[in-house]
Write an enzyme that holds these catalytic residues in place. Structure first.
Site, short mmCIF file in Angstrom:
data_model
loop_
_atom_site.label_atom_id
_atom_site.label_comp_id
_atom_site.label_asym_id
_atom_site.label_seq_id
_atom_site.Cartn_x
_atom_site.Cartn_y
_atom_site.Cartn_z
N SER A 61 0.79 -1.24 0.00
CA SER A 61 0.00 0.00 0.00
C SER A 61 0.82 1.28 0.00
CB SER A 61 -0.95 0.01 1.19
OG SER A 61 -2.00 -0.88 0.94
N LYS A 64 0.38 3.31 -3.02
CA LYS A 64 -0.81 4.17 -3.23
C LYS A 64 -0.44 5.65 -3.17
CE LYS A 64 -3.81 0.64 -1.16
NZ LYS A 64 -4.45 0.23 0.11
N TYR A 189 -3.45 -2.64 -10.15
CA TYR A 189 -3.35 -2.54 -8.68
C TYR A 189 -2.43 -3.62 -8.11
CZ TYR A 189 -4.69 -2.68 -3.77
OH TYR A 189 -4.65 -2.70 -2.40
N TYR A 241 -4.27 3.69 8.09
CA TYR A 241 -5.62 3.11 8.19
C TYR A 241 -6.29 3.45 9.51
CZ TYR A 241 -3.55 0.58 4.34
OH TYR A 241 -2.91 0.27 3.20
N VAL A 259 1.50 -3.83 3.68
CA VAL A 259 1.55 -5.14 4.35
C VAL A 259 2.83 -5.93 4.04
CG1 VAL A 259 -0.94 -5.42 4.70
CG2 VAL A 259 0.10 -6.23 2.57
N1 GLN Z 1 -1.86 -5.58 -1.81
C1 GLN Z 1 -2.45 -5.39 -0.51
C2 GLN Z 1 -3.94 -5.67 -0.56
O1 GLN Z 1 -4.58 -5.25 -1.46
C3 GLN Z 1 -2.19 -4.01 -0.02
C4 GLN Z 1 -2.77 -3.75 1.36
C5 GLN Z 1 -1.85 -3.05 2.29
O2 GLN Z 1 -0.65 -2.95 2.07
N2 GLN Z 1 -2.37 -2.59 3.39
O3 GLN Z 1 -4.50 -6.28 0.31
#
Ligand code: GLN
Length: 305
Positions: A61, A64, A189, A241, A259
């Site tokens: 993420s 993003k 994505y 988050y 993650v």
């Molecule tokens: N690729 C992960 C997902 O879509 C990204 C989520 C994250 O890093 N929090 O679940």
């Protein structure tokens, strides 16, 4: 600086024990839970690192940030924030609940999964391959890393198992809030989440945002000052988050987690920080990363609030 970073890495060397490596993307489960690294790119004195800062991991993420910056640069603030909100959310990053219950069913912010997918759908390239190259190019310029590669195994693993993200995207499509080919957007994505970085890259990403969009290594003005300010602000409110509020109080710096265990933080006008540790807390934020950032923020008085 290096001595301080070494001390923090040492003092936080047991923090990973409170977390767990992500396994919902099977390939991520192979990560070494006890690895950790901490890098800083100071706008006045340059780079410094301690711990395992050269090992590659996937951005997840944290990517993003790059797609949001690209969308703001190519489409402008108004268009981006007509498709996604700016609201912090007390739900997990992949939750579908509020997306369904809150009309007009727009993702609450661009850094949760539904929001990042909606941002990708907006980008003005119809071909998925071109869209991904534009995101990769933005990420590469923000981090001064021209040969930015993806981890093919992690990409394929998430593509195979990413049904929650499919559910989010198809829900957005069903309510008319997603333009274009759903599977193609999801593919972009999954690819962007699999971009390979290390701690030093994430420090430089933070430093570029901290410097108003100007990469301190290449000297390139990668984004406008306004885009960098908006991205930092959304990172501050939504980047961790449902842990964003707690992080704002305990660390007090705009940051974005992934993650894969990486966190990139931007201290306006001062420095970027990259922290890494694959074991995650229950919200999906790196356990060691959180502890190291808190310690660093305290030691250097970095809180912006
Ligand atoms: N690729 C992960 C997902 O879509 C990204 C989520 C994250 O890093 N929090 O679940």
């Amino acid at each position: 600086m290096k001595t301080l970073l070494e001390k923090i890495v040492r003092e936080c060397s047991n923090e990973w024990k409170s977390g767990r490596v992500a396994t919902y993307i099977p390939e991520l489960g192979k990560g070494r839970a006890d690895a950790s690294g901490l890098s800083v790119y100071s706008l006045s004195s340059g780079p410094a690192s301690a711990g395992d800062t050269g090992s590659p991991f996937t951005m997840q993420s944290v990517s993003k940030v790059a797609s949001l910056a690209l969308a703001l640069e190519t489409l402008g603030e108004e268009k981006v924030f007509s498709a996604v909100g700016m609201a912090a959310l007390a739900d997990p990053f992949n939750s579908i609940m509020r997306l369904e219950s809150d009309a007009p069913h727009r993702p609450h912010n661009p850094l949760i999964n539904s929001g990042a997918i909606a941002v990708l759908s907006l980008l003005p390239w119809t071909d998925g391959g071109e869209k991904f190259e534009a995101v990769r190019d933005m990420a590469a310029r923000l981090m001064a890393k021209p040969g930015l590669e993806i981890d093919e195994a992690v990409y394929l693993s998430e593509k195979e198992t990413g049904n929650r993200n499919r559910a989010l995207a198809w829900f957005l499509k069903s309510v008319g809030n997603l333009e274009g080919d759903v599977e193609e957007i999801l593919d972009v994505y999954f690819r962007q989440c699999s971009l390979l970085t290390d701690c030093t890259d994430l420090a430089l990403l933070g430093a570029t945002l901290a410097a108003g969009g100007r990469n301190p290594v290449t000297g390139e003005q990668v984004t406008s000052c306004g885009t960098a300010r908006i991205v930092r602000t959304i990172m501050a409110t939504c980047g961790m988050y449902d842990g964003s509020g707690e992080f704002a109080v305990s660390v007090g710096i705009p940051a974005k987690s992934g993650v894969g265990g990486g966190i990139s933080a931007a201290v306006p006008g001062k420095m970027g920080i990259g922290a890494w540790g694959p074991a995650l807390d229950k919200r999906g934020n790196s356990a060691a990363g959180l502890a190291m950032l808190k310690r660093l923020s305290e030691e250097l008085g970095l809180r912006i609030y």
